[in-house]
Scaffold this active site. Structure first.
Site, short mmCIF file in Angstrom:
data_model
loop_
_atom_site.label_atom_id
_atom_site.label_comp_id
_atom_site.label_asym_id
_atom_site.label_seq_id
_atom_site.Cartn_x
_atom_site.Cartn_y
_atom_site.Cartn_z
N CYS A 257 -8.23 -1.83 32.44
CA CYS A 257 -9.19 -1.98 33.54
C CYS A 257 -10.36 -1.03 33.43
O CYS A 257 -11.44 -1.30 33.95
CB CYS A 257 -8.49 -1.82 34.89
SG CYS A 257 -7.65 -0.24 35.10
N GLU B 125 -7.65 -1.77 43.45
CA GLU B 125 -8.18 -1.30 42.17
C GLU B 125 -8.47 -2.54 41.36
O GLU B 125 -7.55 -3.23 40.91
CB GLU B 125 -7.16 -0.38 41.48
CG GLU B 125 -7.72 0.34 40.26
CD GLU B 125 -7.60 -0.48 39.01
OE1 GLU B 125 -8.60 -1.13 38.63
OE2 GLU B 125 -6.53 -0.48 38.40
#
Length: 479
Positions: free
Chosen positions: A259, A225
């Site tokens: 993020c 990720e």
């Protein structure tokens, strides 16, 4: 569960220590390859009790690491999502574990077939500093639900949190179930080079490449990720009074150190002035009195604060208009007040790197096709956001772009749903977790065929005669 530090934790050589812990966990897994529902549920229940009992200490430690991070932010983004994920997993666990019957072609009958879901073994989890509890324990929920053991590596940028987490885990789990490994880059390198049965890494794209290389030497499957530049499209049909508060919340949550934060905004050219005015008004409403507002999170480190400063200055030097959205910066307390950039060149770092801070470049566009092309010419983002009322335009964006996940008319919220897989695509990562997606990512779906007492396969045994030729023709026609 006496919480005492194992002698293994005192081994000076990080690689040796990690190898020793991994061997312990693999031996424990071999003694119980497929744990029962009761064992898995017990581990999840213990994890839930741990988070509940330690949540205040987690919040204090995380705030200490940041310099200032409101307890409300930690509760909202770290504590609540993890506990929700645990409850979801416990509720669905029996269904997830159930073997699944599959149909066979007529050529395979009267045999039968099932798919068994079994744990992989030992899972390594490397979490970043921005949401240190959530991004560590959310993958752990999937690992424990799937029946795995787990080793956890928190970021060296959150030493206070790492220490508290290590104590909490040691008091909750035996070392052969879940264990925390702390340390700096040398430890991280040794950790990602270990032969786990699966490795989950959350962090930057640059480091993700190195992690994938290290894991590949062991043929360790990896879930990455990696973030990236997540766009927010303000459609021509957008209503700023609805969209801007949601955009500002998602951008400035944790001071942009997220993020999936909107990294830049694509705005119709003729509406940029109104958009900037709405941004200023909303920032002042959500965070009055900056830089002294206690609800605003500090930047994690002096190095990152300096980097954000350089991003703005480089964009200014190359002709971008810098719009201070509220207040001034406070370098001593690492408070970086929100900034918008208009007209930043694509060659600047702020337009080519993930920002990870409260800086919002604004990119003008004239047509929706132009906005879609702008996104598609770049690396595929971890998240994409669209704001507007035009359903046809929304469908064009959904079908015309690729992203890890999408939220329509809001930001970030797709990440909070356990039934939605969370993961990237291309440069923003690969693989996914959350809910059943996480369970499956950390399970082996093993196909099993059970042959019947009566089988036509014997007609294909040698020596090959007329019957074999007839069977081959039959298979070729109807198989």
């Amino acid at each position: 569960m006496d919480g005492q530090v194992s002698p293994k934790a005192e081994i000076a050589d990080p690689a040796a220590r990690i190898a020793s812990l991994l061997a312990t966990q693999k031996a424990a897994w071999a003694a119980d390859v497929t744990p029962s529902h009761a064992i898995r549920d017990d581990r999840l229940a213990r994890l839930d009790r741990m988070v509940d009992a330690w949540q205040e200490r987690f919040a204090v430690a995380i705030s200490e690491d940041f310099g200032n991070r409101p307890a409300v932010v930690t509760t909202l983004t770290d504590i609540v999502p993890v506990r929700a994920a645990i409850r979801h997993a416990r509720k669905q666990l029996k269904r997830w574990m159930r073997s699944r019957r599959v149909s066979l072609a007529w050529t395979g009958k009267p045999a039968s077939a099932v798919i068994l879901r079994q744990p992989l073994g030992v899972v390594g989890i490397v979490a970043p500093w921005n949401y240190p509890l959530n991004l560590m324990l959310s993958p752990l929920v999937g690992a424990l639900a799937a029946g795995n053991r787990a080793m956890l590596k928190p970021s060296e940028l959150t030493p206070a949190f790492s220490e508290v987490l290590a104590k909490a885990i040691a008091e909750t789990f035996s070392e052969d179930e879940v264990v925390v490994v702390t340390g700096g880059p040398e430890v991280a390198t040794a950790f990602t080079s270990a032969p786990f049965d699966h490795l989950i890494f959350t962090g930057s794209t640059a480091v993700g490449r190195k992690v994938a290389e290290a894991a590949a030497k062991n043929l360790t499957p990896v879930t990455l990720e990696l973030g990236g530049k997540s766009p927010a499209i303000l459609d021509a049909s957008v209503q700023f009074d609805k969209a801007v508060p949601r955009l500002v919340w998602g951008k400035l949550l944790n001071s942009g150190q997220t993020c999936v934060a909107p990294d830049y905004a694509l705005v119709p050219r003729e509406r940029i002035a109104d958009f900037v005015a709405a941004l200023k008004e909303e920032v002042a409403r959500q965070y009055p009195g900056l830089p002294a507002n206690a609800d605003y999170t500090s930047i994690i480190s002096p190095r990152h604060f300096s980097r954000l400063t350089r991003l703005v200055e480089e964009a200014r030097d190359r002709g971008a208009e810098v719009v201070e959205l509220a207040g001034s910066h406070d370098g001593e307390r690492r408070v970086f007040s929100p900034v918008a950039l208009i007209g930043a060149s694509d060659e600047t770092a702020v337009m080519s790197e993930e920002i990870f801070g409260p800086i919002l470049p604004i990119v003008p566009y004239d047509t929706l096709d132009e906005a879609i092309a702008y996104i598609n010419q770049r690396d595929r983002p971890l998240a994409l956001y669209w704001f507007g009322e035009d359903k046809a335009a929304k469908e064009r964006v959904l079908t015309g772009t690729i992203a890890g996940g999408v939220t329509i008319n809001d930001t970030i919220l797709h990440l909070a749903q356990d039934d939605l897989p969370f993961g990237g695509v291309g440069a923003s990562g690969y693989g996914a977790y959350h809910g059943e997606a996480g369970f499956l990512a950390l399970s082996k779906e093993k196909p099993v065929l059970k042959q019947s007492a009566i089988s036509g396969v014997k007609f294909l045994y040698p020596p090959y005669g007329r019957m074999a030729q007839w069977m081959l023709k039959l298979l070729g026609r109807f198989g």
